[in-house]
Scaffold this motif. Structure first.
Motif, mmCIF file in Angstrom:
data_model
loop_
_atom_site.group_PDB
_atom_site.id
_atom_site.type_symbol
_atom_site.label_atom_id
_atom_site.label_comp_id
_atom_site.label_asym_id
_atom_site.label_seq_id
_atom_site.Cartn_x
_atom_site.Cartn_y
_atom_site.Cartn_z
ATOM 1 N N ILE A 46 36.454 -11.393 -32.541
ATOM 2 C CA ILE A 46 36.443 -10.377 -31.805
ATOM 3 C C ILE A 46 35.536 -9.334 -32.531
ATOM 4 C CG2 ILE A 46 37.942 -8.374 -31.523
ATOM 5 C CD1 ILE A 46 40.322 -10.328 -31.135
ATOM 6 N N SER A 47 34.832 -8.669 -31.978
ATOM 7 C CA SER A 47 33.916 -7.742 -32.680
ATOM 8 C C SER A 47 34.555 -6.385 -32.661
ATOM 9 C CB SER A 47 32.657 -7.468 -31.770
ATOM 10 O OG SER A 47 31.905 -6.582 -32.515
ATOM 11 N N SER A 48 34.943 -5.965 -33.917
ATOM 12 C CA SER A 48 35.863 -4.554 -34.233
ATOM 13 C C SER A 48 35.450 -4.249 -35.645
ATOM 14 C CB SER A 48 37.099 -4.824 -33.760
ATOM 15 O OG SER A 48 37.826 -3.578 -34.009
ATOM 16 N N ARG A 49 35.805 -2.963 -35.800
ATOM 17 C CA ARG A 49 35.891 -2.511 -37.222
ATOM 18 C C ARG A 49 37.106 -2.641 -37.830
ATOM 19 N NH1 ARG A 49 31.069 0.571 -38.268
ATOM 20 N NH2 ARG A 49 29.636 0.886 -36.567
ATOM 21 N N PHE A 108 38.282 -11.446 -42.160
ATOM 22 C CA PHE A 108 37.066 -10.201 -41.934
ATOM 23 C C PHE A 108 35.942 -10.563 -42.219
ATOM 24 C CE2 PHE A 108 41.458 -8.566 -42.456
ATOM 25 C CZ PHE A 108 41.398 -7.576 -41.527
ATOM 26 N N ASP A 109 34.925 -10.615 -41.402
ATOM 27 C CA ASP A 109 33.457 -11.134 -41.321
ATOM 28 C C ASP A 109 32.734 -9.869 -41.567
ATOM 29 O OD1 ASP A 109 31.135 -12.354 -41.420
ATOM 30 O OD2 ASP A 109 30.983 -12.589 -39.293
ATOM 31 N N GLU A 148 36.242 -1.730 -45.939
ATOM 32 C CA GLU A 148 36.603 -0.589 -44.934
ATOM 33 C C GLU A 148 37.574 -1.018 -44.071
ATOM 34 O OE1 GLU A 148 33.090 0.969 -43.844
ATOM 35 O OE2 GLU A 148 32.648 1.993 -45.719
ATOM 36 N N MET A 149 37.095 -2.313 -43.589
ATOM 37 C CA MET A 149 37.839 -3.002 -42.359
ATOM 38 C C MET A 149 39.411 -3.477 -42.923
ATOM 39 S SD MET A 149 34.787 -5.464 -40.771
ATOM 40 C CE MET A 149 35.763 -6.043 -39.657
ATOM 41 N N VAL A 150 39.683 -3.822 -43.747
ATOM 42 C CA VAL A 150 40.907 -4.254 -44.257
ATOM 43 C C VAL A 150 41.900 -2.826 -44.523
ATOM 44 C CG1 VAL A 150 42.187 -5.223 -46.327
ATOM 45 C CG2 VAL A 150 40.058 -6.448 -45.516
ATOM 46 N N ARG A 151 41.150 -2.130 -45.137
ATOM 47 C CA ARG A 151 41.930 -0.584 -45.319
ATOM 48 C C ARG A 151 42.109 -0.084 -44.019
ATOM 49 N NH1 ARG A 151 37.931 1.805 -47.810
ATOM 50 N NH2 ARG A 151 38.120 0.675 -49.801
ATOM 51 N N ALA A 152 41.525 0.033 -43.084
ATOM 52 C CA ALA A 152 41.807 0.307 -41.586
ATOM 53 C C ALA A 152 42.644 -0.496 -41.128
ATOM 54 C CB ALA A 152 40.604 0.508 -41.005
ATOM 55 N N SER A 153 43.130 -1.695 -41.550
ATOM 56 C CA SER A 153 43.642 -2.698 -40.510
ATOM 57 C C SER A 153 45.273 -2.859 -41.530
ATOM 58 C CB SER A 153 43.078 -4.158 -40.563
ATOM 59 O OG SER A 153 41.930 -3.880 -40.113
ATOM 60 N N GLU A 154 45.423 -2.187 -42.392
ATOM 61 C CA GLU A 154 46.550 -2.365 -43.647
ATOM 62 C C GLU A 154 47.757 -1.994 -42.392
ATOM 63 O OE1 GLU A 154 45.752 -0.810 -47.029
ATOM 64 O OE2 GLU A 154 44.887 -2.451 -47.987
ATOM 65 N N GLY A 155 47.726 -0.917 -41.908
ATOM 66 C CA GLY A 155 48.852 -0.352 -40.921
ATOM 67 C C GLY A 155 49.365 -1.617 -40.117
#
Length: 252
Positions: free
Chosen positions: A80-83, A133-134, A142-149
């Motif tokens: 999936i292409s996403s931030r 996360f690629d 940044e992606m992991v931080r934004a996904s932690e929730g």
């Protein structure tokens, strides 16, 4: 006269045929000279583990990105292409999950070796979900931080053995032709990270890992054939080293 020459050049440029695009293999979607169909499995390998790769939009521009090869080699891999990871990216019934990322002081992680002793690998009816996360190291953080929730509560953070931010990163491409430099010790490409993880959590992990690493090695071999060795740049000496060198020359 100059105007006539300029006009002639302009007309020639307009009438010249457009540059030909490289022909791509219809199966692996790679340029024909570096086609990997001969090492990709004829049918994607089934795995009990579901693999979900969240790829940063910028990664699609990188020619050496290995995520497309994961989808070509594994049946249960989705990209999936996403931030960031969003809830609708997950299956309706979220299975036990792990996500690959190095630890931080606030977010510890278990290593793959430690994962063997956890009850996560004792799943019977519900398959495990592997989230990867690629992205570049900066974007991945940044992606992991934004996904932690979304990740909290149902997933476990897992890292590869040997991750060490204090050590300079090498390259999985074992050659004087460094095609892509890793940021620090223990970092690897997405394809290798998935391979090493599946090597631990899949019942036939050795077989799956062997196939994926074989694809990666062949990709590297073919790509390296189109590059010329580059002599390493001479590192700039620190001022103190310059001073010591000057003093040594004066003594000599």
């Amino acid at each position: 006269m100059e105007e006539e020459q300029a006009c002639t050049k302009s007309t020639t440029a307009a009438n010249s045929p457009p540059p030909q695009r490289r022909q791509l293999c219809i199966h692996c979607d790679r340029p024909l000279p570096v086609c990997l169909c001969h090492v990709l499995p004829s049918t994607p390998l089934p795995t009990r583990t579901k693999i979900l790769i969240i790829r940063h939009p910028h990664e699609s521009r990188h020619k050496l990105n290995t995520t497309p090869l994961v989808s070509k080699a594994l049946l249960n891999a989705t990209t999936i292409s996403s931030r960031r990871l969003l809830r609708h990216h997950l299956p309706d019934q979220s299975p036990p999950a792990i996500y690959l990322f190095p630890p931080t002081p606030s977010s510890p992680a278990v290593t793959l070796s430690q994962l063997k002793s956890t009850n996560l690998l004792n799943y019977q009816t519900t398959p495990l979900l592997l989230i990867v996360f690629d992205a570049t190291w900066k974007h991945a953080k940044e992606m992991v931080r934004a996904s932690e929730g979304v990740l909290k509560g149902f997933s476990v953070r897992v890292c590869l053995d040997g991750v060490d931010e204090s050590v300079e990163g090498g390259s999985i491409y074992d050659s004087e032709l460094v095609l892509r430099k890793e940021p620090f010790g223990g970092c690897v490409s997405t394809l290798e990270a998935v391979a090493r993880c599946l090597g631990i959590i899949e019942p036939n992990g050795d077989e799956v890992q062997g196939v994926l690493i074989g694809v990666l090695r062949e990709m590297v071999r073919l790509q390296a054939g189109f590059l010329k060795p580059v002599n390493p740049r001479v590192k700039m000496l620190k001022k103190s080293n310059h001073k010591e060198e000057e003093e040594t020359n004066e003594i000599g």
